[in-house]
Design a protein around this motif. Structure first.
Motif, mmCIF file in Angstrom:
data_model
loop_
_atom_site.group_PDB
_atom_site.id
_atom_site.type_symbol
_atom_site.label_atom_id
_atom_site.label_comp_id
_atom_site.label_asym_id
_atom_site.label_seq_id
_atom_site.Cartn_x
_atom_site.Cartn_y
_atom_site.Cartn_z
ATOM 1 N N ILE A 178 0.750 -1.316 0.793
ATOM 2 C CA ILE A 178 0.127 0.037 0.000
ATOM 3 C C ILE A 178 1.308 1.107 -0.228
ATOM 4 O O ILE A 178 1.907 1.192 0.939
ATOM 5 C CB ILE A 178 -0.647 0.041 1.232
ATOM 6 C CG1 ILE A 178 -1.590 -1.242 1.451
ATOM 7 C CG2 ILE A 178 -1.525 1.458 1.164
ATOM 8 C CD1 ILE A 178 -2.832 -1.339 2.755
ATOM 9 N N ASP A 179 1.160 1.972 -1.220
ATOM 10 C CA ASP A 179 1.509 3.256 -1.106
ATOM 11 C C ASP A 179 0.094 4.488 -0.551
ATOM 12 O O ASP A 179 -0.323 5.357 -1.262
ATOM 13 C CB ASP A 179 1.615 3.482 -2.381
ATOM 14 C CG ASP A 179 2.701 4.635 -2.402
ATOM 15 O OD1 ASP A 179 3.031 5.474 -1.640
ATOM 16 O OD2 ASP A 179 3.126 5.194 -4.013
ATOM 17 N N ALA A 180 0.469 4.575 0.233
ATOM 18 C CA ALA A 180 0.018 6.053 1.490
ATOM 19 C C ALA A 180 0.427 7.453 1.824
ATOM 20 O O ALA A 180 0.059 8.530 2.236
ATOM 21 C CB ALA A 180 -0.824 5.346 2.704
ATOM 22 N N GLU B 126 -9.315 8.287 5.060
ATOM 23 C CA GLU B 126 -8.072 7.803 5.289
ATOM 24 C C GLU B 126 -7.299 6.416 5.408
ATOM 25 O O GLU B 126 -7.250 5.469 5.659
ATOM 26 C CB GLU B 126 -7.068 9.143 4.808
ATOM 27 C CG GLU B 126 -6.952 10.191 4.242
ATOM 28 C CD GLU B 126 -5.421 11.191 4.052
ATOM 29 O OE1 GLU B 126 -5.738 11.838 3.546
ATOM 30 O OE2 GLU B 126 -5.059 11.956 5.332
ATOM 31 N N LYS C 290 -9.988 3.725 4.387
ATOM 32 C CA LYS C 290 -9.569 3.493 3.301
ATOM 33 C C LYS C 290 -7.827 2.073 3.392
ATOM 34 O O LYS C 290 -8.360 1.308 2.743
ATOM 35 C CB LYS C 290 -9.392 4.682 3.097
ATOM 36 C CG LYS C 290 -8.815 4.036 1.274
ATOM 37 C CD LYS C 290 -8.662 5.587 0.523
ATOM 38 C CE LYS C 290 -8.227 4.745 -1.179
ATOM 39 N NZ LYS C 290 -7.939 6.525 -1.703
ATOM 40 N N PHE D 152 -1.747 3.136 -5.562
ATOM 41 C CA PHE D 152 -2.378 2.796 -4.368
ATOM 42 C C PHE D 152 -2.046 1.333 -3.256
ATOM 43 O O PHE D 152 -1.328 1.351 -3.144
ATOM 44 C CB PHE D 152 -3.675 3.209 -4.152
ATOM 45 C CG PHE D 152 -4.122 2.972 -2.755
ATOM 46 C CD1 PHE D 152 -3.575 4.094 -1.565
ATOM 47 C CD2 PHE D 152 -5.578 1.639 -1.819
ATOM 48 C CE1 PHE D 152 -4.311 4.145 -0.332
ATOM 49 C CE2 PHE D 152 -5.781 2.162 -0.941
ATOM 50 C CZ PHE D 152 -5.161 2.953 -0.056
ATOM 51 N N CYS D 153 -2.692 0.578 -4.020
ATOM 52 C CA CYS D 153 -2.320 -0.763 -3.746
ATOM 53 C C CYS D 153 -2.154 -1.939 -4.958
ATOM 54 O O CYS D 153 -2.618 -2.041 -5.853
ATOM 55 C CB CYS D 153 -3.761 -1.319 -2.656
ATOM 56 S SG CYS D 153 -5.541 -1.768 -3.486
ATOM 57 N N SER E 5 6.162 1.599 -3.404
ATOM 58 C CA SER E 5 5.872 2.068 -4.960
ATOM 59 C C SER E 5 6.812 1.716 -5.541
ATOM 60 O O SER E 5 5.695 1.561 -7.307
ATOM 61 C CB SER E 5 6.519 3.386 -4.505
ATOM 62 O OG SER E 5 7.702 3.157 -4.150
ATOM 63 N N GLU F 56 -0.638 6.240 -9.819
ATOM 64 C CA GLU F 56 -1.711 6.768 -9.681
ATOM 65 C C GLU F 56 -2.230 7.032 -11.373
ATOM 66 O O GLU F 56 -1.858 8.033 -12.402
ATOM 67 C CB GLU F 56 -1.553 7.251 -8.815
ATOM 68 C CG GLU F 56 -3.091 7.957 -8.819
ATOM 69 C CD GLU F 56 -3.390 8.515 -7.873
ATOM 70 O OE1 GLU F 56 -4.551 9.337 -7.535
ATOM 71 O OE2 GLU F 56 -2.849 9.551 -7.047
#
Length: 525
Positions: free
Chosen positions: A395-397, A415, A418, A440-441, A459, A465
């Motif tokens: 997961i890239d937050a 967030e 999510k 994102f994931c 990433s 994205e």
């Protein structure tokens, strides 16, 4: 509005207390302020319990006196006995006496004598405090406000939240030192939402002020269904943690000691390990770890303790347990021989469940972004969990988080939800299957991670994205706007051409004059 009013109220209290700090550093000041809140809490609880017993036996004075003076009546309800000379009423009455510091130290001593289980929790340090008596009296006055009166259960809850707010505010004001005992609430909430501790044993071997326990207790439908164990290697921080959990009605066993070198719970197997260990510890004592240490699945190195912490967490999980913890970003890609070897084992053996890349500026201690690791022993598809042993969720937050100050960000509730919902979909058999979301994931197979040299940076896997599509603007309007913009650019271009032409002509004219002058001079000579 009620929540905002409460925050404003707590902020007002902190600012009032901080004005009385004088020359005492925040790092030291908290050790004088926070015990006063705890003392008020103990006094309130005891007073409430006394009043209840008096009402029950109101018609029989002899029985009333017997039960009220019986310490077992309070211990059975997890209430600590507070002698008269340690009660808040007595302290408030004598707040302006010249010997108030001595009175406070004596109050702490008397409570410990009556309640041996509190030994070492209440500090007897006020007589050595370099703070005027008037300032100490001012602090007592702040925590004597009606909102903290022992007349209702609400006052206990308010004291607990005030204590928590003060811990956060002191950590913020201390900068780097603040992170030694406090993890920002949004990170704690995210870890808890992802781990979902509902019943069983919760273990935090770097427990600081106990924030992980408090949030876990809030998450569980019944916090009594959870057992809490923690370890911390700083005496004063152990005190903060013990006071914090008691203020929130949690009975946690917190022991003093270096978790890596002196594990105080060698036999403990937990359902959940949740922690924010110190980052990048160097010279931590790797040479003191025996090669036969049961925690080891690989080598250790004295250049960094990150992967020793991971081995420590994994060892303390039971056969279906999960660990979630904060880690420095470097741990995702480190090429230090010993660390990389352990990382390969964790991947190959199927222990790494999820890695979350966090935005920067979430921590008081550093603006450098960190990440979350999740290790699990329930990845084989049993007990309601999805079979996922050969997969890892990334997961890239990094794009999440909203500024709460110039130096700090925080994750919003939306967030946090999510991120947590994606993880739940990944790990539960009954949940809707987790879908990859570009940027994102992504659920990556172990083969892909192995081919990427075992690097775990989200990433690298989630991609970029997709750009958002333009709003649905009518074609005619879009053409008109583009035409207008193009004509403006043409006009600007014509102006630039005229300007360039003029500059060239001036340059040629000046060069012509210079040539004529040279010609005339040579002719005269």
């Amino acid at each position: 509005m009620a929540v905002k009013a409460e925050i404003d109220f707590q902020k007002e209290l902190f600012e009032a207390a901080n004005k009385m700090r004088g020359s005492v550093a925040p790092a030291d000041y908290k050790h004088y302020v926070l015990p006063l809140i705890f003392l008020r809490y103990l006094s309130n609880k005891y007073e409430q319990s006394c009043n209840e017993l008096e009402q029950i036996f109101a018609e029989n004075e002899e029985m009333q006196q017997g039960f009220v003076s019986d310490s077992h009546q309070y211990r059975d309800k997890n209430v600590f006995v507070v002698p008269k000379e340690a009660s808040w009423h007595y302290i408030m009455k004598n707040a302006k006496q010249p010997n108030i510091k001595e009175i406070l130290d004596n109050a702490m001593k008397r409570i410990e004598e009556e309640n041996p289980e509190l030994t070492g929790v209440l500090p007897q340090i006020y007589q050595g405090l370099n703070l005027p008596v008037e300032n100490v009296a001012g602090l007592i006055e702040i925590f004597s406000r009606d909102v903290f009166s022992g007349s209702s259960e609400d006052s206990i809850d308010i004291l607990g939240r005030t204590y928590e707010y003060f811990i956060s505010s002191f950590a913020s004001s201390e900068g780097n030192r603040g992170g030694e005992f406090f993890t920002p609430s949004c990170i704690v909430e995210l870890l808890v939402e992802m781990l979902e501790p509902k019943r069983g044993i919760v273990f935090d071997p770097a427990c600081g002020s106990g924030g992980m326990f408090i949030q876990s207790g809030r998450y569980a439908p019944n916090k009594k269904s959870l057992l809490f164990y923690g370890q911390e290697n700083v005496v004063t921080t152990v005190r903060l943690g013990k006071m914090n959990v008691l203020l929130h009605g949690i009975n946690a066993e917190i022991r003093l000691g270096d978790s890596l070198l002196n594990d105080q719970f060698p036999e403990l197997k937990a359902d959940y390990v949740i922690a924010n260990p110190p980052f990048n510890q160097k010279d931590w004592g790797a040479d003191r770890i025996s090669k036969s240490d049961p925690r080891l699945i690989g080598p250790v190195t004295n250049s960094n303790a990150n992967y020793m912490w991971m081995q420590h967490f994994l060892y303390h999980l039971n056969d279906a347990g999960s660990a979630g913890f904060v880690m420095a970003n470097g741990a995702m890609t480190t090429n230090i021989k010993e660390e990389k070897e352990v990382r390969k084992i964790l991947v190959d053996e199927g222990y790494i469940d999820c890695v979350v890349q966090l935005p920067e500026k979430l921590f008081f201690t550093t603006g450098i972004p960190c990440c979350l690791f999740f290790l699990s022993k329930n990845r084989d598809g049993k007990n309601g969990y999805r079979a996922r042993r050969n997969k890892i969720l990334f997961i890239d937050a990094r794009k999440m988080g909203k500024p709460v100050s110039r130096k700090q960000k925080a994750l919003s509730k939306e967030e946090i939800d999510k991120i947590a919902s994606v993880y739940r979909a990944f790990k539960y058999e009954h949940a809707k299957s987790c879908e990859n979301i570009e940027g994102f994931c992504k659920i990556a197979k172990l083969e892909e991670v192995q081919q990427n040299d075992y690097k775990l940076t989200p990433s690298m896997y989630v991609g970029t994205e997709a750009e958002e599509e333009e709003e649905d603007i009518p074609f005619e309007q879009k053409i008109a706007e583009l035409t207008k913009r193009l004509l403006e650019q043409f006009e600007e271009s014509n102006k630039l051409q005229e300007k360039i032409k003029q500059n060239l002509e001036e340059l040629m004219y000046r060069n012509g004059e210079k040539s004529n002058l040279v010609f005339k001079r040579e002719k005269n000579e």
